[in-house]
Write a protein that holds these residues in place. Structure first.
Motif, PDB file in Angstrom:
ATOM      1  N   HIS A 114       0.864  -1.180   0.000  1.00 16.46           N
ATOM      2  CA  HIS A 114       0.000   0.000   0.000  1.00 16.46           C
ATOM      3  C   HIS A 114       0.898   1.226   0.000  1.00 16.46           C
ATOM      4  O   HIS A 114       1.920   1.257   0.694  1.00 16.46           O
ATOM      5  N   HIS A 116       1.050   4.547   1.152  1.00 19.72           N
ATOM      6  CA  HIS A 116       0.342   5.319   2.180  1.00 19.72           C
ATOM      7  C   HIS A 116       0.380   6.822   1.898  1.00 19.72           C
ATOM      8  O   HIS A 116       1.456   7.420   1.872  1.00 19.72           O
ATOM      9  N   TRP A 152       4.784   6.993   2.220  1.00 18.95           N
ATOM     10  CA  TRP A 152       5.553   5.773   2.510  1.00 18.95           C
ATOM     11  C   TRP A 152       4.811   4.550   2.008  1.00 18.95           C
ATOM     12  O   TRP A 152       3.655   4.654   1.571  1.00 18.95           O
ATOM     13  N   HIS A 154       4.111   0.147   2.583  1.00 16.33           N
ATOM     14  CA  HIS A 154       4.212  -0.980   3.507  1.00 16.33           C
ATOM     15  C   HIS A 154       3.193  -2.038   3.111  1.00 16.33           C
ATOM     16  O   HIS A 154       2.262  -1.764   2.358  1.00 16.33           O
ATOM     17  N   HIS A 156      -0.003  -4.655   3.285  1.00 17.02           N
ATOM     18  CA  HIS A 156      -1.379  -4.433   3.755  1.00 17.02           C
ATOM     19  C   HIS A 156      -2.210  -5.707   3.619  1.00 17.02           C
ATOM     20  O   HIS A 156      -3.386  -5.653   3.252  1.00 17.02           O
ATOM     21  N   HIS A 418      -6.621   6.485   9.882  1.00 21.66           N
ATOM     22  CA  HIS A 418      -6.074   6.701   8.530  1.00 21.66           C
ATOM     23  C   HIS A 418      -7.119   6.361   7.479  1.00 21.66           C
ATOM     24  O   HIS A 418      -7.814   5.358   7.597  1.00 21.66           O
ATOM     25  N   HIS A 420      -7.580   5.731   3.370  1.00 20.39           N
ATOM     26  CA  HIS A 420      -6.947   5.538   2.060  1.00 20.39           C
ATOM     27  C   HIS A 420      -7.647   6.412   1.015  1.00 20.39           C
ATOM     28  O   HIS A 420      -8.806   6.778   1.175  1.00 20.39           O
ATOM     29  N   VAL A 469     -10.076   1.307   1.943  1.00 18.48           N
ATOM     30  CA  VAL A 469     -10.297   1.065   3.369  1.00 18.48           C
ATOM     31  C   VAL A 469      -9.973   2.309   4.187  1.00 18.48           C
ATOM     32  O   VAL A 469      -9.275   3.211   3.728  1.00 18.48           O
ATOM     33  N   HIS A 471      -8.958   2.893   8.505  1.00 18.71           N
ATOM     34  CA  HIS A 471      -8.650   2.034   9.649  1.00 18.71           C
ATOM     35  C   HIS A 471      -7.806   2.751  10.677  1.00 18.71           C
ATOM     36  O   HIS A 471      -7.280   3.840  10.431  1.00 18.71           O
ATOM     37  N   HIS A 473      -4.358   3.063  12.468  1.00 18.37           N
ATOM     38  CA  HIS A 473      -2.987   2.725  12.066  1.00 18.37           C
ATOM     39  C   HIS A 473      -2.149   2.209  13.232  1.00 18.37           C
ATOM     40  O   HIS A 473      -0.935   2.015  13.105  1.00 18.37           O
TER      41      HIS A 473
END
Ligand code: C2O
Ligand code: CU
Ligand code: CU
Length: 489
Positions: A114, A116, A152, A154, A156, A418, A420, A469, A471, A473
């Motif tokens: 993902h 971010h 950034w 990372h 998911h 957070h 998206h 999504v 969510h 973090h």
């Protein structure tokens, strides 16, 4: 007492099943009382030089793999990485470019990436449904239509995001544009990325094994890493520097500041530059959030040492009760720089709340299950729901403006929320700190909602349709289901 035993015994004494260690620790009153208790930070010797992740432009090949790395001085640990060791390269792109990334999954489980903070088409966003199986691969073509900023990337994959990030999978994604370039901010060796993460070890090895209490509070580590090393230092000239700071921890919040009475000049946050620099003596940074800061070392003599620290910020939460050093700056050269802090950086036009066509309120304080519930471990939720891969929880119109409120008034845990697919503005925070921070006068994609707070956000959704999504973090909370789907149509 060993940490895991302590957590077990403290949970027996805890007042409620779900509040776990944090409630128990309310009883302690001095730092001395807490030494040796769980998650008490162990500072290192700050004698290994900071490592700067390698940089790549335009294309990147990321090979998610098992690696080893000397995180603690003289002791290597098994890790996961995209490169060789820990973390991944910094990807740099200009606004308007298309970046191509291929991900090779050499893990023994599924993963994906993902991006971010970057606004992308649904099939590029790294929704947990879009994963590469073990041995598989994924190709990402990322159209970058985005303000300059520190983003950034990372994994998911639902249920293993926290572990994969904790074990080392993460990297920076820097976007540049003409507006930012015109400011002539410190660059090259004077622009330094800082990825802050806390880790827990068993012996020499990284250990990710949260128990039920730690799923509720978040998994905290005792060693603080900067760019993958415990307790490093960096040599600087007596000069202005730019630091792009990412909190890449799964659950830990930092209250960042400097020793020696030096201020942080915040010039940007999650979604790029502020209107004007904001000088602060300390500032909270939650998991997933970024800070772009300028530091003026120009009046310091050679030999001077300054620390980046995290200051205490809460009596009530185990996370906030300790101050500690993260990184040492050693002034080792004089310089005659002519840089001066710009008085104006960018123009952020506030979205008018009258334009909002809808207000949604999300209760993030509700705990499901646990003691007195229907058995099993307690879970955090959003509006009483936990994540289901295919269920559409909210539907929004492409291009529409909405107000979203995250309500943690009755909550006991810290939730960095957070979203998206969008950048938002923070309208107000009520309860708790009752204010908007310097770093929140910016475009944001992640916002800290402390216990007792309600935060009101405004955002205009893009034209990209599909499922995204939002969510918490705190990655333990996210993996445990504190995440919902929303569809743009
Ligand atoms: Cu950085 Cu959905 O996350
Ligand atoms: Cu994201
Ligand atoms: Cu949370």
């Amino acid at each position: 007492m060993k940490r895991r035993e302590f957590i077990k015994s403290s949970s027996l004494k805890a007042i409620t099943a779900f509040a776990g260690a944090s409630v128990f620790l309310k009883a302690c009153h001095t730092e001395e009382d807490m030494i040796g208790e769980p998650n008490w930070i162990v500072e290192g010797s700050f004698d290994r030089p900071l490592i700067i992740p390698s940089m790549t432009n335009g294309t990147a090949f990321l090979n998610a793999q098992l690696s080893t790395y000397e995180i603690l001085k003289g002791r290597s640990s098994a890790t996961l990485s995209y490169a060789n060791g820990l973390l991944g390269p910094t990807i740099r792109a200009r606004n308007g470019e298309i970046v191509n990334v291929s991900l090779q999954n050499n893990l023994s489980e599924e993963t994906n990436i993902h991006w971010h903070g970057i606004i992308l088409p649904e099939n590029m966003d790294g929704h947990p449904k879009d994963v590469a199986t073990a041995g598989g691969s994924l190709n990402y073509d990322l159209p970058i239509i985005q303000r300059a900023g520190t983003y950034w990337y990372h994994p998911h994959s639902h249920g293993s995001t926290a572990k994969q990030v904790f074990m080392g999978l993460a990297g920076l994604f820097i976007v540049n544009d003409d507006e930012e370039a015109a400011l002539n901010l410190p660059s090259g060796e004077f622009e330094i990325p800082i990825i802050i993460q806390d880790k827990h070890f068993e012996g020499s090895n990284l250990d990710y094994s949260p128990n039920d209490d730690e799923m509720m509070t978040g998994y905290l580590g005792e060693q603080i890493l900067v760019n993958g090393l415990h307790a490093p230092y960096v040599s600087v000239s007596s000069e202005w520097y730019r630091f792009r700071i990412l909190n890449g921890s799964t659950a830990r919040v930092y209250n960042l500041g400097l020793t020696g009475g030096i201020h942080l000049n915040v010039i940007g946050a999650d979604g790029g530059l502020l209107n004007t620099p904001e000088s602060v003596s300390s500032i909270l940074l939650g998991p997933g959030e970024r800070l772009d800061v300028l530091i003026d070392f120009s009046n310091l003599p050679v030999g001077k040492e300054i620390f980046l620290v995290s200051n205490r910020f809460s009596e009530y939460n185990v996370q906030g009760r300790q101050s500690f050093d993260l990184l040492k700056f050693k002034v080792d050269k004089t310089s005659t720089s002519s840089f001066t802090l710009p008085s104006s950086l960018s123009t952020i036009t506030s979205i008018n709340p009258n334009q909002a066509s809808n207000v949604r309120t999300f209760n993030i304080a509700k705990i499901l299950g646990g003691e007195g519930g229907h058995g099993g471990a307690a879970k955090h939720s959003i509006n009483g729901k936990t994540f289901e891969m295919e269920r559409v929880d909210e539907i929004v119109n492409a291009g529409s403006t909405e107000i979203w409120e995250f309500d943690n008034m009755l909550g006991e845990e810290i939730h960095p929320m957070h979203i998206h697919g969008v950048q938002f503005q923070v309208l107000e925070r009520t309860g708790g700190r009752n204010q908007i921070l310097a770093s929140e006068k910016a475009w944001k994609d992640t916002v800290l909602v402390m216990p007792g707070e309600k935060v009101r956000l405004i955002m205009t959704f893009p034209q990209y349709t599909g499922m995204f999504v939002f969510h918490c973090h705190n990655l333990e909370h996210e993996d445990d289901g504190m995440m919902l789907n929303y569809r743009i149509e």
